[in-house]
Design a protein around this motif. Sequence first.
Motif, mmCIF file in Angstrom:
data_model
loop_
_atom_site.group_PDB
_atom_site.id
_atom_site.type_symbol
_atom_site.label_atom_id
_atom_site.label_comp_id
_atom_site.label_asym_id
_atom_site.label_seq_id
_atom_site.Cartn_x
_atom_site.Cartn_y
_atom_site.Cartn_z
ATOM 1 N N PRO A 92 -0.385 8.976 -27.020
ATOM 2 C CA PRO A 92 0.177 10.259 -26.578
ATOM 3 C C PRO A 92 -0.596 11.459 -27.128
ATOM 4 N N LEU A 135 -0.721 8.204 -21.448
ATOM 5 C CA LEU A 135 0.239 8.988 -22.223
ATOM 6 C C LEU A 135 1.044 8.096 -23.164
ATOM 7 N N TRP A 136 1.432 6.896 -22.667
ATOM 8 C CA TRP A 136 2.317 6.050 -23.479
ATOM 9 C C TRP A 136 1.532 5.152 -24.431
#
Lengths: 319, 301
Positions: free
Chosen positions: A179, A175-176
């Motif tokens: 994203p 996700l980071w």
Amino acid sequence: MQGFIVRRLASMIPTLIGASLLVFLIMRVVPGDIVYALLGDEEGGSGADPATIAKMRKELGTDRPLPVQYLTWIAGVPRGDLGDSLWNRLPVSDEVATRFPITGQLGLMAAFFGFLFGLPLGIVSALKRGTWIDMMARVTSVFFLAAPTFWLGLMIIMFLQRAFNWMPPLGYNLLWVHPGTNLAQLIFPALVIASHLMAIVARMTRSTMLEVLREDYVRTARAKGLAETTVIIRHVMKNSMIPVITIVALSVGSLLAGAVVMERVFTIPGMGLYLLESITVRDYTAVQALVLVFALIFVVINFLTDLTYGWLDPRISRN
Amino acid sequence: MSMQAQQVVLPQIAPPTRLRRYRKNFTRFVTKNPLGAIGLFMVMVVIIMGIFVPVFQRYDPIDQDYLQRLNGPSVTHFFGTDEFGRDLWARIVGGARISLLVSFSSVAIGSVLGFILGIISGYFGGIVDNIFQRLVEVKLAIPGILLALALMTAFGAGVDKVILAIAISFVGRALRVIRGSVLSVKENVYIEAARAIGASHARIMFRHILPNVMAPFLIIASSALGGAILQESTLSFLGLGVPPPFPSWGRMTHALQLRGLVRADGPLDGHLPRHRHHLAGAWLQLLRRCPAGHLGPPPAR
């Protein structure tokens, strides 16, 4: 409250031990011997050389009595050692560690969307009881309750492919790190799992709210001139939440099952896909470890639910 | 003479009134609960389809015809054919039978077992109850479909094994619900009376308690039916359910993922089995609340 937490935590241990024993035993009633299955010789009649079989048994530890096997396995679990995969001889826990965040994110997103859509649907349905809005809301929830998740998932893939000539990207991106890609991968499976949860939440919210709306304190709240929104949020909602949360905690199992199926449909390399792959290659140690991990997640979520009871209704944690 | 006349007249009057009462009940049910009525109708369609399979199909669902592979819908093959040239309409109709067979038998086995154990657990209380409840807790800690997956891995494929695996996942829930109802039923005065006149434990449990916990039992059993259909199809979809060559809605859907999705011009088989299928689930869900109303007081809402 502290006493309540400690008692509740203590009661989880026998449950988990029982679950591990159950899974272990299921995996040991495999017809024949794991070694034969591994060597692709189901009947155990011909083929493999007895010396090889004996050597493999010793390596895998299946030559020892069942209680010893169980105890060696279970003794490692608290240290985070779930046993080695029969397939590639690597620790199952390493694989679980890399895949857990994926399934975790999927589950959290599904839970979030489930409540996001389910609560308003149930509230509107209860407040507009008997109208066509109520009817539509109920038909919607019955539809999503009955539609198999894999069907919905495939329909979505097919729709995206035919209408926009686009498919969710394969694999998994953190996700980071990416994203956008991450959300593109997980949003649709999460929504599919959420649809089932939404239906459950909406139905339960509707029925408990209808019950609470008849209570005397609701009439009192209205009589003393509170705004309708305040009555609904402060008096009705807060008192309707306990049964809703109970039923949701019980359906966490279906949430986990939904995650397993969705990971297969959308090819997301989470724990569910690992479980299914392990089943295909008959990796019994991985299967038993993964089912135990899923049971652990389930029990922990139920524990957290009990804590929210204590918060919603302080009477519960006292006795 | 007059006595005889009465005897002749009575049976003639009785049937119409009873019929009228049934009809009145039915009309009231349809108008009061239209969703339930639609559900009832749909369930009847699937059940009739499942029972009279041969009437509805022109081809055998497992007959392969390699000259007719992956055809679109036509007059002879209503829904087209699959990758082995099997008639999809026949497979969908045949799938209804398998689906119903698996769901009804697994629910029957699972719920009845849970029902009996629940009565025993609730009636005796104490140590017996404690042991049962701990066991149920252990069972409930493993989500149903995962337990079924584990069981199927251990047992290997087979329709009987699917039924067993799904049945086991229903025992715990039925046991818990029935036990709860038994706990309240056994406080009634008539149970005390039965005990006072010296009825045996078995007699109290099965003659006095059982009829009074029938309503919750029917509710959970009927709601479990929809769940069982879903579980069967999910297991089959994952490749661990009803083995080939039996037609199964879940596996037909899986075949679509393997092939149909990448073929934009493929036959209709993708939509139809699943469509049909989830309808069956919806119908059972809709029908769920119906039996409750006809047996004893409705559950507190």
